[in-house]
Scaffold this active site. Structure first.
Site, PDB file in Angstrom:
ATOM      1  N   CYS A 132     -10.862  -2.127   2.599  1.00 50.59           N
ATOM      2  CA  CYS A 132     -10.949  -2.097   1.133  1.00 50.59           C
ATOM      3  C   CYS A 132     -12.283  -2.622   0.587  1.00 50.59           C
ATOM      4  O   CYS A 132     -12.876  -2.030  -0.322  1.00 50.59           O
ATOM      5  CB  CYS A 132      -9.785  -2.887   0.538  1.00 50.59           C
ATOM      6  SG  CYS A 132      -9.324  -4.345   1.490  1.00 50.59           S
ATOM      7  N   SER A 170      13.790  -2.194   6.783  1.00 49.93           N
ATOM      8  CA  SER A 170      13.954  -1.446   5.529  1.00 49.93           C
ATOM      9  C   SER A 170      14.724  -0.149   5.690  1.00 49.93           C
ATOM     10  O   SER A 170      14.997   0.516   4.694  1.00 49.93           O
ATOM     11  CB  SER A 170      12.594  -1.076   4.942  1.00 49.93           C
ATOM     12  OG  SER A 170      11.786  -2.172   4.818  1.00 49.93           O
ATOM     13  N   VAL A 188       0.833  -1.200   0.000  1.00 44.93           N
ATOM     14  CA  VAL A 188       0.000   0.000   0.000  1.00 44.93           C
ATOM     15  C   VAL A 188       0.872   1.256   0.000  1.00 44.93           C
ATOM     16  O   VAL A 188       0.611   2.215  -0.737  1.00 44.93           O
ATOM     17  CB  VAL A 188      -0.959   0.014   1.206  1.00 44.93           C
ATOM     18  CG1 VAL A 188      -1.717   1.337   1.298  1.00 44.93           C
ATOM     19  CG2 VAL A 188      -1.952  -1.140   1.102  1.00 44.93           C
ATOM     20  N   HIS A 222     -10.443  -6.587  -5.740  1.00 42.24           N
ATOM     21  CA  HIS A 222     -11.489  -7.383  -5.105  1.00 42.24           C
ATOM     22  C   HIS A 222     -12.739  -7.328  -5.982  1.00 42.24           C
ATOM     23  O   HIS A 222     -13.057  -6.286  -6.569  1.00 42.24           O
ATOM     24  CB  HIS A 222     -11.873  -6.802  -3.737  1.00 42.24           C
ATOM     25  CG  HIS A 222     -10.795  -6.863  -2.695  1.00 42.24           C
ATOM     26  ND1 HIS A 222      -9.663  -7.627  -2.817  1.00 42.24           N
ATOM     27  CD2 HIS A 222     -10.717  -6.252  -1.473  1.00 42.24           C
ATOM     28  CE1 HIS A 222      -8.921  -7.474  -1.720  1.00 42.24           C
ATOM     29  NE2 HIS A 222      -9.539  -6.646  -0.896  1.00 42.24           N
TER      30      HIS A 222
HETATM   31  O1  25A Z   1      -0.402  -6.178  11.042  1.00 39.87           O
HETATM   32  P1  25A Z   1      -1.625  -6.322  10.202  1.00 39.87           P
HETATM   33  O2  25A Z   1      -2.736  -5.369  10.581  1.00 39.87           O
HETATM   34  O3  25A Z   1      -2.083  -7.749  10.050  1.00 39.87           O
HETATM   35  O4  25A Z   1      -1.188  -5.849   8.728  1.00 39.87           O
HETATM   36  C1  25A Z   1      -0.650  -6.746   7.812  1.00 39.87           C
HETATM   37  C2  25A Z   1      -0.164  -6.122   6.598  1.00 39.87           C
HETATM   38  O5  25A Z   1      -1.213  -5.572   5.833  1.00 39.87           O
HETATM   39  C3  25A Z   1      -0.657  -4.625   4.905  1.00 39.87           C
HETATM   40  C4  25A Z   1       0.771  -4.420   5.247  1.00 39.87           C
HETATM   41  O6  25A Z   1       1.574  -5.303   4.406  1.00 39.87           O
HETATM   42  C5  25A Z   1       0.770  -4.925   6.688  1.00 39.87           C
HETATM   43  O7  25A Z   1       2.047  -5.302   7.088  1.00 39.87           O
HETATM   44  N1  25A Z   1      -1.516  -3.485   4.995  1.00 39.87           N
HETATM   45  C6  25A Z   1      -1.602  -2.498   5.868  1.00 39.87           C
HETATM   46  N2  25A Z   1      -2.633  -1.716   5.627  1.00 39.87           N
HETATM   47  C7  25A Z   1      -3.234  -2.229   4.548  1.00 39.87           C
HETATM   48  C8  25A Z   1      -4.373  -1.874   3.767  1.00 39.87           C
HETATM   49  N3  25A Z   1      -5.152  -0.846   4.061  1.00 39.87           N
HETATM   50  C9  25A Z   1      -2.520  -3.341   4.130  1.00 39.87           C
HETATM   51  N4  25A Z   1      -2.839  -4.046   3.082  1.00 39.87           N
HETATM   52  C10 25A Z   1      -3.941  -3.672   2.386  1.00 39.87           C
HETATM   53  N5  25A Z   1      -4.690  -2.630   2.710  1.00 39.87           N
HETATM   54  P2  25A Z   1       2.928  -4.965   3.620  1.00 39.87           P
HETATM   55  O8  25A Z   1       3.830  -6.085   3.967  1.00 39.87           O
HETATM   56  O9  25A Z   1       2.690  -4.698   2.180  1.00 39.87           O
HETATM   57  O10 25A Z   1       3.501  -3.636   4.185  1.00 39.87           O
HETATM   58  C11 25A Z   1       4.067  -3.576   5.408  1.00 39.87           C
HETATM   59  C12 25A Z   1       4.675  -2.152   5.566  1.00 39.87           C
HETATM   60  O11 25A Z   1       4.672  -1.858   6.951  1.00 39.87           O
HETATM   61  C13 25A Z   1       6.031  -1.694   7.390  1.00 39.87           C
HETATM   62  N6  25A Z   1       6.158  -2.144   8.760  1.00 39.87           N
HETATM   63  C14 25A Z   1       5.909  -3.363   9.250  1.00 39.87           C
HETATM   64  N7  25A Z   1       6.151  -3.405  10.567  1.00 39.87           N
HETATM   65  C15 25A Z   1       6.579  -2.172  10.911  1.00 39.87           C
HETATM   66  C16 25A Z   1       6.564  -1.353   9.760  1.00 39.87           C
HETATM   67  N8  25A Z   1       6.957  -0.088   9.771  1.00 39.87           N
HETATM   68  C17 25A Z   1       7.345   0.437  10.964  1.00 39.87           C
HETATM   69  N9  25A Z   1       7.354  -0.271  12.100  1.00 39.87           N
HETATM   70  C18 25A Z   1       6.985  -1.561  12.114  1.00 39.87           C
HETATM   71  N10 25A Z   1       7.008  -2.245  13.255  1.00 39.87           N
HETATM   72  C19 25A Z   1       6.796  -2.554   6.446  1.00 39.87           C
HETATM   73  O12 25A Z   1       8.151  -2.228   6.442  1.00 39.87           O
HETATM   74  C20 25A Z   1       6.117  -2.225   5.139  1.00 39.87           C
HETATM   75  O13 25A Z   1       6.514  -0.970   4.674  1.00 39.87           O
HETATM   76  P3  25A Z   1       9.187  -3.411   6.599  1.00 39.87           P
HETATM   77  O14 25A Z   1      10.533  -2.732   6.681  1.00 39.87           O
HETATM   78  O15 25A Z   1       8.830  -4.264   7.758  1.00 39.87           O
HETATM   79  O16 25A Z   1       9.026  -4.287   5.368  1.00 39.87           O
HETATM   80  C21 25A Z   1       9.915  -4.153   4.302  1.00 39.87           C
HETATM   81  C22 25A Z   1       9.701  -5.315   3.360  1.00 39.87           C
HETATM   82  O17 25A Z   1       9.828  -6.538   4.115  1.00 39.87           O
HETATM   83  C23 25A Z   1       8.827  -7.456   3.755  1.00 39.87           C
HETATM   84  N11 25A Z   1       8.226  -7.898   5.008  1.00 39.87           N
HETATM   85  C24 25A Z   1       7.322  -7.276   5.763  1.00 39.87           C
HETATM   86  N12 25A Z   1       7.041  -7.997   6.838  1.00 39.87           N
HETATM   87  C25 25A Z   1       7.801  -9.110   6.781  1.00 39.87           C
HETATM   88  C26 25A Z   1       8.560  -9.040   5.607  1.00 39.87           C
HETATM   89  N13 25A Z   1       9.432  -9.976   5.247  1.00 39.87           N
HETATM   90  C27 25A Z   1       9.541 -11.042   6.067  1.00 39.87           C
HETATM   91  N14 25A Z   1       8.856 -11.179   7.198  1.00 39.87           N
HETATM   92  C28 25A Z   1       7.977 -10.233   7.591  1.00 39.87           C
HETATM   93  N15 25A Z   1       7.297 -10.378   8.732  1.00 39.87           N
HETATM   94  C29 25A Z   1       7.842  -6.761   2.879  1.00 39.87           C
HETATM   95  O18 25A Z   1       7.908  -7.359   1.607  1.00 39.87           O
HETATM   96  C30 25A Z   1       8.302  -5.308   2.802  1.00 39.87           C
HETATM   97  O19 25A Z   1       8.378  -4.881   1.480  1.00 39.87           O
HETATM   98  O1  L14 Z   2      -8.690  -4.082   7.564  1.00 45.95           O
HETATM   99  O2  L14 Z   2      -5.900  -9.475   4.230  1.00 45.95           O
HETATM  100  O3  L14 Z   2      -7.922  -2.845   5.973  1.00 45.95           O
HETATM  101  O4  L14 Z   2      -6.992  -8.681   2.536  1.00 45.95           O
HETATM  102  C1  L14 Z   2      -7.563  -5.117   4.536  1.00 45.95           C
HETATM  103  C2  L14 Z   2      -6.950  -6.258   3.830  1.00 45.95           C
HETATM  104  C3  L14 Z   2      -7.258  -6.326   6.713  1.00 45.95           C
HETATM  105  C4  L14 Z   2      -6.658  -7.486   5.947  1.00 45.95           C
HETATM  106  C5  L14 Z   2      -7.981  -3.924   6.566  1.00 45.95           C
HETATM  107  C6  L14 Z   2      -6.646  -8.640   3.727  1.00 45.95           C
HETATM  108  C7  L14 Z   2      -7.155  -5.034   5.963  1.00 45.95           C
HETATM  109  C8  L14 Z   2      -7.194  -7.530   4.566  1.00 45.95           C
END
Ligand code: 25A
Ligand code: L14
Length: 340
Positions: free
Chosen positions: A133, A43, A17, A246
């Site tokens: 979404c 990152s 996103v 979606h």
């Molecule tokens: O925690 P939730 O609520 O379950 O959210 C799950 C995920 O949903 C996405 C987002 O995925 C999130 O992590 N998301 C959030 N809002 C959304 C929305 N409205 C949504 N998706 C759809 N609609 P994502 O993986 O695309 O993006 C994650 C981003 O968040 C940064 N991040 C994560 N933890 C953080 C953080 N930033 C600050 N502090 C924290 N504690 C994350 O940065 C990314 O920008 P990053 O440095 O962690 O990730 C860099 C690359 O690493 C990969 N990656 C991410 N997580 C993991 C991982 N690789 C391995 N293991 C992991 N656990 C990713 O490919 C990313 O590019």
């Molecule tokens: O609540 O996994 O905005 O497709 C939207 C994407 C929760 C997870 C939210 C997914 C997210 C969802």
């Protein structure tokens, strides 16, 4: 005095996103003075591109928001819960993409085509929530029908792309497809089951009522955004092996009769909607056509012949754009035009 340009932080800038947010800000010429891409320590030190320039990604801390006017959050709910309040108390207005604040009564939950006036409520806590979404694209299509005929009840089933769960999930679907053709072991990490060539009636976590949290978001967020608690919604949310967009089967029971032709007519004039509905030519909304563009596509519009006042339709939108990044930037545009 009105600023000419704003300092913008993107939290989760390296995610699915966050990257799209940078693209949408550039495409729409959002007046960005300084851009600050923030992510986790994983990152920090990498770069992202914005308007042809490289920007260094910094680790998110409580001190990240000095001088920031607008902070777009998309790094998951726990990151927003922890850091959005400190961004707001530093003076930034937060547009939050996660589930963290959506149902809090003093935080506005906004879809610009539906309830732009609610943005004024950012003054309460400095935070505006971006809806889920699946909810966003559904209410974009429902609002014109609501205004014309009233809505009693909605029955929706979704067909949701893996990109909603972030980059890890996009990679997992790719890897699973490859592992089938290359006959090596299949990674199953993001979802509880294989998603390649499968459908999982399970998005987000299960709740006490045996619905998933994604389903209950559609129920509760719809009432809040449409500002009508009487609208009854029931949802089944399904993950399908699609990368972007979606799709939703939406059955609407209206208060008053409205014909399918009238629905086509009002939707063809509705903001953010494109009617794609020509069965004779096999034309209807497709996920692959929704992806990468801004409109919510609506088609298969027809009378529900099983009840007096009912409409069926098929609604498609890019979950990462209208479902997340675009909707957030549209909110920010109204914010700077009318409030900041
Ligand atoms: O925690 P939730 O609520 O379950 O959210 C799950 C995920 O949903 C996405 C987002 O995925 C999130 O992590 N998301 C959030 N809002 C959304 C929305 N409205 C949504 N998706 C759809 N609609 P994502 O993986 O695309 O993006 C994650 C981003 O968040 C940064 N991040 C994560 N933890 C953080 C953080 N930033 C600050 N502090 C924290 N504690 C994350 O940065 C990314 O920008 P990053 O440095 O962690 O990730 C860099 C690359 O690493 C990969 N990656 C991410 N997580 C993991 C991982 N690789 C391995 N293991 C992991 N656990 C990713 O490919 C990313 O590019
Ligand atoms: O609540 O996994 O905005 O497709 C939207 C994407 C929760 C997870 C939210 C997914 C997210 C969802």
């Amino acid at each position: 005095m009105k600023k000419e340009a704003y300092n913008v932080a993107v939290v989760g800038a390296t995610g699915a996103v966050g990257e799209e947010m940078l693209k949408v800000l550039a495409e729409r010429d959002f007046p960005v003075a300084a851009l600050k891409p923030l992510a986790s320590s994983r990152s920090a030190g990498s770069t992202v591109e914005f308007r042809g320039k490289e920007y260094l990604v910094e680790e998110l801390t409580d001190d990240s928001f000095a001088d920031i006017d607008i902070a777009l959050f998309s790094a998951g709910g726990s990151v927003s819960t922890r850091f959005a309040p400190s961004a707001a108390s530093s003076g930034a207005v937060v547009v939050d993409n996660t589930n963290a604040f959506r149902m809090e009564p003093d935080i506005p939950l906004v879809v610009p085509e539906v309830n732009p006036h609610a943005i004024a409520g950012y003054r309460n806590r400095g935070i505006i929530a971006n809806p889920n979404c699946s909810t966003i694209q559904m209410v974009v299509a429902l609002k014109p029908i609501y205004d014309a005929a009233g809505i009693k009840r909605v029955v929706v089933s979704t067909y949701q792309a893996v990109s909603g769960s972030g980059k890890k999930a996009i990679r997992e679907l790719e890897q699973q497809i490859l592992s089938i053709y290359q006959q090596h072991e299949m990674p199953i990490e993001v979802y509880p089951h294989q998603i390649a060539f499968n459908c999982l009636p399970h998005i987000d976590v299960f709740l006490d009522n045996d619905y998933t949290r994604e389903e209950m978001k559609m129920v509760n967020e719809t009432k809040k955004i449409m500002e009508d608690d009487r609208i009854m919604v029931t949802a089944t949310t399904v993950r399908v092996p699609v990368f972007f967009s979606h799709s939703e089967s939406v059955n609407v029971e209206t208060e008053n009769f409205i014909s399918a032709d009238e629905v086509k007519e009002i939707l063809s004039r509705a903001p953010g909607v494109r009617v794609v509905d020509n069965p004779a030519k096999n034309e209807y909304p497709l996920a692959i056509d929704g992806a990468g563009q801004d409109d919510t596509l609506v088609g298969r519009i027809r009378q529900d012949e099983s009840i007096a006042n009912g409409i069926n339709m098929w609604v498609v939108a890019d979950n990462i754009r209208k479902g997340a990044a675009l909707n957030a930037v549209q909110i920010a545009e109204i914010l700077i035009r009318e409030y900041l």
